[in-house]
Enzyme design. Structure first.
Site, mmCIF file in Angstrom:
data_model
loop_
_atom_site.group_PDB
_atom_site.id
_atom_site.type_symbol
_atom_site.label_atom_id
_atom_site.label_comp_id
_atom_site.label_asym_id
_atom_site.label_seq_id
_atom_site.Cartn_x
_atom_site.Cartn_y
_atom_site.Cartn_z
ATOM 1 N N HIS A 96 0.755 -1.180 0.042
ATOM 2 C CA HIS A 96 0.112 -0.181 -0.042
ATOM 3 C C HIS A 96 0.819 1.327 -0.132
ATOM 4 C CE1 HIS A 96 -3.920 -1.817 0.220
ATOM 5 N NE2 HIS A 96 -3.707 -2.529 1.207
ATOM 6 N N ASP A 152 0.508 -4.865 5.424
ATOM 7 C CA ASP A 152 -0.392 -5.579 4.794
ATOM 8 C C ASP A 152 -0.634 -5.747 3.239
ATOM 9 O OD1 ASP A 152 -1.349 -2.935 4.929
ATOM 10 O OD2 ASP A 152 -3.354 -3.528 4.562
ATOM 11 N N GLU A 153 -1.107 -6.659 2.750
ATOM 12 C CA GLU A 153 -1.458 -6.739 1.514
ATOM 13 C C GLU A 153 -0.292 -6.399 0.382
ATOM 14 O OE1 GLU A 153 -4.996 -4.617 1.249
ATOM 15 O OE2 GLU A 153 -6.214 -6.463 1.906
ATOM 16 N N VAL A 154 0.965 -7.150 0.744
ATOM 17 C CA VAL A 154 2.089 -6.812 -0.142
ATOM 18 C C VAL A 154 2.109 -7.459 -1.533
ATOM 19 C CG1 VAL A 154 4.692 -6.571 -0.020
ATOM 20 C CG2 VAL A 154 3.361 -6.379 1.999
ATOM 21 N N TYR A 155 1.255 -6.991 -2.317
ATOM 22 C CA TYR A 155 0.719 -7.795 -3.516
ATOM 23 C C TYR A 155 2.015 -7.882 -4.374
ATOM 24 C CZ TYR A 155 -4.033 -7.398 -2.144
ATOM 25 O OH TYR A 155 -5.267 -7.649 -1.329
#
Length: 479
Positions: A96, A152-155
């Site tokens: 993010h 979070d959400e380390v795509y």
């Protein structure tokens, strides 16, 4: 055991999450609502500044147009202190990172060249950037005991070219890459700011083997915040996850629920019962934990304002204050008891809670209730009223179609079957729109007002306005 754990969550830090990456309120509104937060049981704030923080030097490019000044940050902290709300700042340091990596000055630090969401953990310059952001954040929060570093959400982690090369070596794996970066960030925090404990979102750790977690030593320097926002939270599965983290070296933890912003990226109004049930599930999790297994530090009641930096706005803060109140009192009392409901009614000036309805008649007398009322009115009735009129009126469909409007002709007698109603409808919704715009402007900056009106008011209002304009033109041409 159950009584002890109930007491534990009641004694824990209860944070109201302020997501400022969308529709950040003016500081003057915080002066109005912080007392409410405190009265309802909150004793802390999790403040996710993103681009509203007054970054300096080379980081100044990260600021939004209406970013808070240093003086305003100081004012926010003083207001929080006056209302016994401990402030925990949040700064993203891995995933993010769009608000940073979208800028040309920092786009070379992306994990994947074409995507601005995740930081490249292999670049020394990337770590310098994160350290600089942390240092500036903590410089303006000298009393902070915790710093949330996101994660979070380390795509797309591992999909960058440097990561692919690194992962090609047999001793390397994705978990190691993630844990290594988090450890570096956390060590910077505790080395340069020994009084501050880092917090992280837990989702990237959930599927990791316990041995990886334990060997990383991350539990000694970081506390995870386990988040889940839906009413279908699996109690047994969550307890097992917590026990896994305990075996992985984490002795202290936080949990995160949701009071708004988790039921749809463009959601406008809040269904209280959805969020109440989420909190009831979390209370069951806490009660089911073996006594003395882990130390519950606190709960963050999240209120997301955007799903990510590029998404639209979800429910505005004033719209969701009744939901926040119900959830805080539920945590405070161990359920939404009669005493909890009475407290919510008293503090918010609400006589009928109607927690199972999107459209509630009684929206109280709390600061911002005018916005809640007007947003509810617009969301429930504007589009459906206009659509039904334009698509359901047989005289419009039969005698003032798009073809008629294009060529500017209309039956001079039959136009009377829809023109008066069109004018009446336009006048009514113009009035509502102006009232809402003025109410929003008292709390929000111009860009947030413009965005909300463009998304939710102007499309339908524009349709009826265009109809009235086309009627006038058609009648004029036939005069």
């Amino acid at each position: 055991m159950e009584h002890s754990n109930k007491t534990a969550i009641q004694k824990a830090v209860k944070l109201v999450h302020l997501d400022l990456k969308g529709a950040p309120p003016r500081i003057s509104y915080f002066a109005q609502v912080f007392p409410l937060f405190s009265q309802l049981g909150a004793n802390g704030l999790l403040v996710e500044y993103e681009d509203m923080f007054p970054y300096e030097g080379r980081l100044q490019v990260l600021r939004a147009n209406h970013a808070y000044s240093k003086a305003e940050i100081g004012e926010l902290l003083e207001l929080a202190k006056a209302n016994e709300l401990e402030v925990i700042p949040l700064v993203q340091t891995f995933g993010h990172m769009e608000f940073v990596l979208k800028h040309k000055e920092f786009c070379s630090l992306r994990e994947v060249t074409t995507l601005s969401n995740a930081l490249n953990p292999h670049k020394d310059e990337a770590m310098k950037l994160v350290q600089e952001m942390i240092d500036q954040m903590l410089a303006l929060h000298p009393a902070a005991r915790w710093l949330h570093i996101g994660a979070d959400e380390v795509y797309c982690l591992g999909e960058g070219e440097e990561s692919k090369v690194w992962l090609s070596h047999s001793q390397n794996h994705l978990s190691k890459l993630l844990l290594s970066h988090l450890a570096k960030v956390a060590k910077h925090v505790i080395t340069t700011h020994p009084h501050v404990r880092p917090l992280i979102w837990d989702d990237m750790l959930r599927t990791m083997e316990v041995s990886f977690l334990a060997e990383s030593g991350l539990g000694q320097i970081v506390d995870p915040m386990i988040w889940y926002y839906s009413p279908d939270l699996d109690v047994k599965e969550t307890v097992n996850l917590i026990e896994k983290y305990q075996h992985g070296g984490f002795s202290r933890l936080w949990i995160a629920s949701s009071y708004k912003g988790s039921t749809g990226a463009n959601q406008c109004v809040t269904l209280i019962t959805h969020h109440l049930d989420n909190h009831r599930q979390w209370l069951q999790v806490v009660q089911a934990l073996p006594e003395g297994s882990v130390e519950l530090q606190g709960i963050a009641l999240t209120g997301w304002q955007r799903y990510d930096h590029f998404s639209v706005l979800c429910e505005l803060l004033p719209v969701a204050i009744p939901s926040l109140a119900v959830c805080l009192q539920t945590v405070q009392h161990g359920d939404f008891t009669e005493e909890a409901e009475a407290a919510v009614r008293r503090v918010l000036g609400i006589s009928d809670m109607e927690i199972d309805k999107y459209v509630r008649e009684d929206l109280g007398t709390f600061p911002g209730c005018d916005i809640a009322k007007l947003v509810t009115q617009v969301s429930a009735y504007l589009k459906v009223t206009v659509d039904n009129f334009l698509e359901g009126n047989r005289f419009i469909g039969g005698w003032f179609s798009q073809y008629h409007r294009k060529h500017k002709f209309v039956h001079p007698l039959l136009v009377q079957h829809f023109e008066p109603e069109a004018h009446e409808m336009l006048a009514k919704w113009n009035s509502v729109a102006e009232e809402l715009k003025e109410a929003l402007a008292r709390i929000y900056y111009p860009d947030a007002v413009e965005e909300w009106m463009e998304e939710h008011v102007n499309p339908s209002l524009g349709r009826i306005r265009d109809l009235v304009h086309d009627i006038a033109e058609a009648k004029g041409d036939q005069a």
